[in-house]
Write an enzyme that holds these catalytic residues in place. Sequence first.
Site, PDB file in Angstrom:
ATOM      1  N   GLU A   1       0.777  -1.254   0.000  1.00  0.00           N
ATOM      2  CA  GLU A   1       0.000   0.000   0.000  1.00  0.00           C
ATOM      3  C   GLU A   1       0.797   1.287   0.000  1.00  0.00           C
ATOM      4  O   GLU A   1       0.233   2.362   0.221  1.00  0.00           O
ATOM      5  CB  GLU A   1      -1.012   0.005   1.171  1.00  0.00           C
ATOM      6  CG  GLU A   1      -2.053  -1.100   1.039  1.00  0.00           C
ATOM      7  CD  GLU A   1      -3.110  -1.130   2.151  1.00  0.00           C
ATOM      8  OE1 GLU A   1      -2.973  -0.381   3.126  1.00  0.00           O
ATOM      9  OE2 GLU A   1      -4.068  -1.913   2.017  1.00  0.00           O
TER      10      GLU A   1
ATOM     11  N   GLU B   1      -7.116  -7.693  -1.228  1.00  0.00           N
ATOM     12  CA  GLU B   1      -7.511  -7.421   0.160  1.00  0.00           C
ATOM     13  C   GLU B   1      -8.925  -6.882   0.173  1.00  0.00           C
ATOM     14  O   GLU B   1      -9.255  -6.002  -0.627  1.00  0.00           O
ATOM     15  CB  GLU B   1      -6.636  -6.322   0.800  1.00  0.00           C
ATOM     16  CG  GLU B   1      -5.438  -6.780   1.524  1.00  0.00           C
ATOM     17  CD  GLU B   1      -4.838  -5.671   2.414  1.00  0.00           C
ATOM     18  OE1 GLU B   1      -5.590  -4.811   2.905  1.00  0.00           O
ATOM     19  OE2 GLU B   1      -3.621  -5.677   2.579  1.00  0.00           O
TER      20      GLU B   1
END
Length: 884
Positions: free
Chosen positions: A470, A566
């Site tokens: 991320e 995710e």
Amino acid sequence: MQTLLVLIVFCLGSGVCINVIDLSSSDSDVTWTFESKNGSITGRGSVPGGIYSDLQRTGVIGDILSGFNDVASRWVAYDSWTYTGRLTINQIPDTNVAHLVLEGVDTVAFVEVNGSPVGSTNNMFVRYVFDIKSQLKARDNEIRITFVSPVEAAQLRSEKHFAAPECVPDVYNGECHANQLRKMQASFSWDWGPAFPSVGLWKPVYIEFYNSAIIRSMTSHAEKVGAHWDLKIVAHLESSRKRKQIGGRIRASIKVNGGQTLTVDRAFESTTRDDGTSEAELNMTISENVISFWWPNGFGDQPLYDLHLRFTSDDFKETYEIHKQIGFRTLEVVEEDTSLLSCNDTAGPGLSFYFKVNGYPIFMKGSNWIPANILPELGSDIKTVDELLVSAREAHMAMLRVWGGGVYESDYFYQRCDQLGILIWQDFLFACSMYPADEEFLETVKVEIEQNVINLQHHPSIAIWAGNNENEAALRGNWYFTNPQFIKYKKEYVKLYVDTIKPIVEGLDPGRRYVASSPSNGKESEEEGYISEHPYDPHYGDTHYYNYLLDNWNQNIYPKTRFASEYGFQSLPSLATMRTATNNESDFRVDSAYSVHRQHSPGGYGFIQDQMNRYFRLDKSDTKYFEKLVFYSQISQAMAMKAETEFYRQSQADWYTMGALYWQLNDVWQAPSWSGIEYGGKWKMLHYFAKSFFAPVLVSPRLLLTHDVDIYLLNDRLVPIASGIITVDFFNWTSTTPMRSILIAANAHPLSSIKVPMSIALWKEEINEVFLRFSLVADGVGSSPYNYVFPIPFKSVKGLTKPNIQINVLSNIKPTTNGFRYTVEITTDTVVLFLWLETQEPGRFEDNGIIVTDPRITVNYVSNKQMSPQDLEKSIHYHYYMQE
Ligand SMILES: *[C@@H]1O[C@H](CO)[C@@H](O)[C@H](O)[C@H]1NC(C)=O
Ligand SMILES: *[C@@H]1O[C@H](CO)[C@@H](O)[C@H](O)[C@H]1NC(C)=O
Ligand SMILES: *[C@@H]1O[C@H](CO)[C@@H](O)[C@H](O)[C@H]1NC(C)=O
Ligand SMILES: *[C@@H]1O[C@H](CO)[C@@H](O)[C@H](O)[C@H]1NC(C)=O
Ligand SMILES: *[C@@H]1O[C@H](CO)[C@@H](O)[C@H](O)[C@H]1NC(C)=O
């Protein structure tokens, strides 16, 4: 003083032996002690081990996961600690090389042998090898490792090399600047875990004695060329830094199908680098007839082949041998312009992103792996790792993402993944931060990446490398208010993940895809200079998606994506698991100091309650509010993940969406989190649901906003479904006998999702009183779980009544490989929602959270304990959803 046995490990043929002295504390010939800075605390230390487990074992601190002990024991991380190993060597082997090998040092430390400094460490993911030939002496020796407080070390580096964020959110009760240290990032806290800034020797320590060189590791690449496999093997050799040249014979042998052993052997000569390393290469050509393909779980077997590699030096005739198991499969990440696909109209614009294994495009079902323990020395515990991976396999998972805030997992972990057919999406260990890019940092990262890629590369389970978790999204999205310095951070980002890490990975492992971040837009991010305009663009690469504001049971809220790496929703752990952290009944309230302390996700309980309130009515004044909240939160999470996962599987048509890895498989403590398995191993309802929503063959309905129901047939197998019949049963909530049924003929190609060309229209006037059940019968389909549509929230349905449930354990106990399987028969006089079975006995029900629509069902219960059916029956208790 003890006398020391020198362990002789490699002694082959007529060669000279390589001597290794194991310095584990379990070996009685070495004594390890630890000591705080001012000497006020001392004790026997463990190696491999760490300061928190040592202090817990010696009674200085209590159970670290109990109550508020994470914060109460934080002083440990502010002190500095010294580990001292004392050993007696009666006779030092007379070899050219004496190396102290520290497989894992957590993290910033100085190393001395017999009072002389031999080196320092700053990266827990690096193996350190120190030359101690001139320091070792006959008889008594002392190895001292002095650890700097990781919190202080991070702070100090941050003063010089600050990289955002300033700190983690206050609710984490964490520590700041984990990004400054090459240390498990989650050890400074996360939104699902406590801070335990550990120190210690978390992996084995030993001394090696030899003259020429050893094989430290091997890499191997198998490529399918026509009717054979080209196997390229590289031996990674290590010798004394003083050595310039290594010569000898290198031999590889592999045992193939039919018991035959293939061998290649050659002489080689290589020049060593400054650090004493060099390589020797071998090629083998193996007929495809003696090799079977390795398959991901659910698609075939996982044959592994023993590969032995032996080096014999010219000068000393020393022999060194290592052994690995390898698998043969092809795997590519396919990123193709979707507008060029024949199915142009449905695949949307952008690039595909999917894994093609042995030539087949496979939808990746799975989850995300966080460390198995918050203390790194305990994360490799074989029993824990095994239970988690076997649980993943039982839920039809074929991929786990080893998330970037943890560790490179143990060799055992990857070996088990090889055996179980679980592919690994391996992040490099950078997560949710900007990272410094100073010289010292980049230098240690280089060594880390090199060593770990070499160590992991031969595993057939490794599918893809990702540079970080991320961080591209964080910079583009200004998560840490970095916009004023966007250019600086982008430059550092590129320096770290693109200029430093990428070439090392691609050089050592040319066969595998490296993406700079997860999520990223894959090739599109690369074209946009690695920080793309919209890293969450669903038309490219992978995405992470969370939305707590909308109804997570409603499939219509989810955007289609290429690969969902995710997505998740929180629930609370069971009371039984919470009781391992507190015995204080007054803690079991959402607003207790304990509950507040354990919820690290800002606003977390509110989101759980909001989702729950959409479907259930639960009054805050209810005397069992907390107990019901726990149960409803697990139902909410399971149903949310079912809805989202099936949405992604339905979207598989024409390779649109090709992966669903939910967040997260496991937990590190007893706290609200996104996990499907609680700390300690108990399955939440989510993990039971995953067994069904990941089933290879599934009828998957989608309730549209119009109250029409679309039906998809999901076929996750290499063979088609021919002459299938889908049955749609309409149930009145008052009865287990369907009111009416519709039969629909349905076929499906291999590896596909097809939309059945018929929708079901629900009549407005009956939606309060009915629900739908879907099932499939087809040739060659052994079983396919029931699936359901509940048209309106449970709190509003009419006709749900209190069931009369009978539990009966049958007398047919069956032995299994490691225990016994009991058959539990359940009878009911009406529909039961989310029947949750429990027992104090050790073991697990194979199904749970069951929607019971048949008057009689059976559930298996497996346990390693033998007991009478009557005793098991008496121990079983249960609850289910009932309207208030
Ligand atoms: C030693 O250090 C600890 C902190 O780690 C402190 O609490 C203690 O008072 C110190 N003891 C002495 C004798 O200085
Ligand atoms: C136990 O409960 C009391 C209040 O009843 C509270 O003050 C205390 O913090 C709790 N202890 C733990 C370990 O949770
Ligand atoms: C192995 O094969 C590669 C080509 O695939 C070649 O470049 C290399 O020289 C070969 N190595 C040996 C030792 O034969
Ligand atoms: C796919 O569709 C786009 C517009 O939607 C069009 O420009 C393109 O030519 C189509 N490609 C093929 C191969 O049909
Ligand atoms: C469901 O069953 C109840 C009780 O038998 C009945 O009153 C109701 O009409 C039924 N609903 C439908 C839609 O058939």
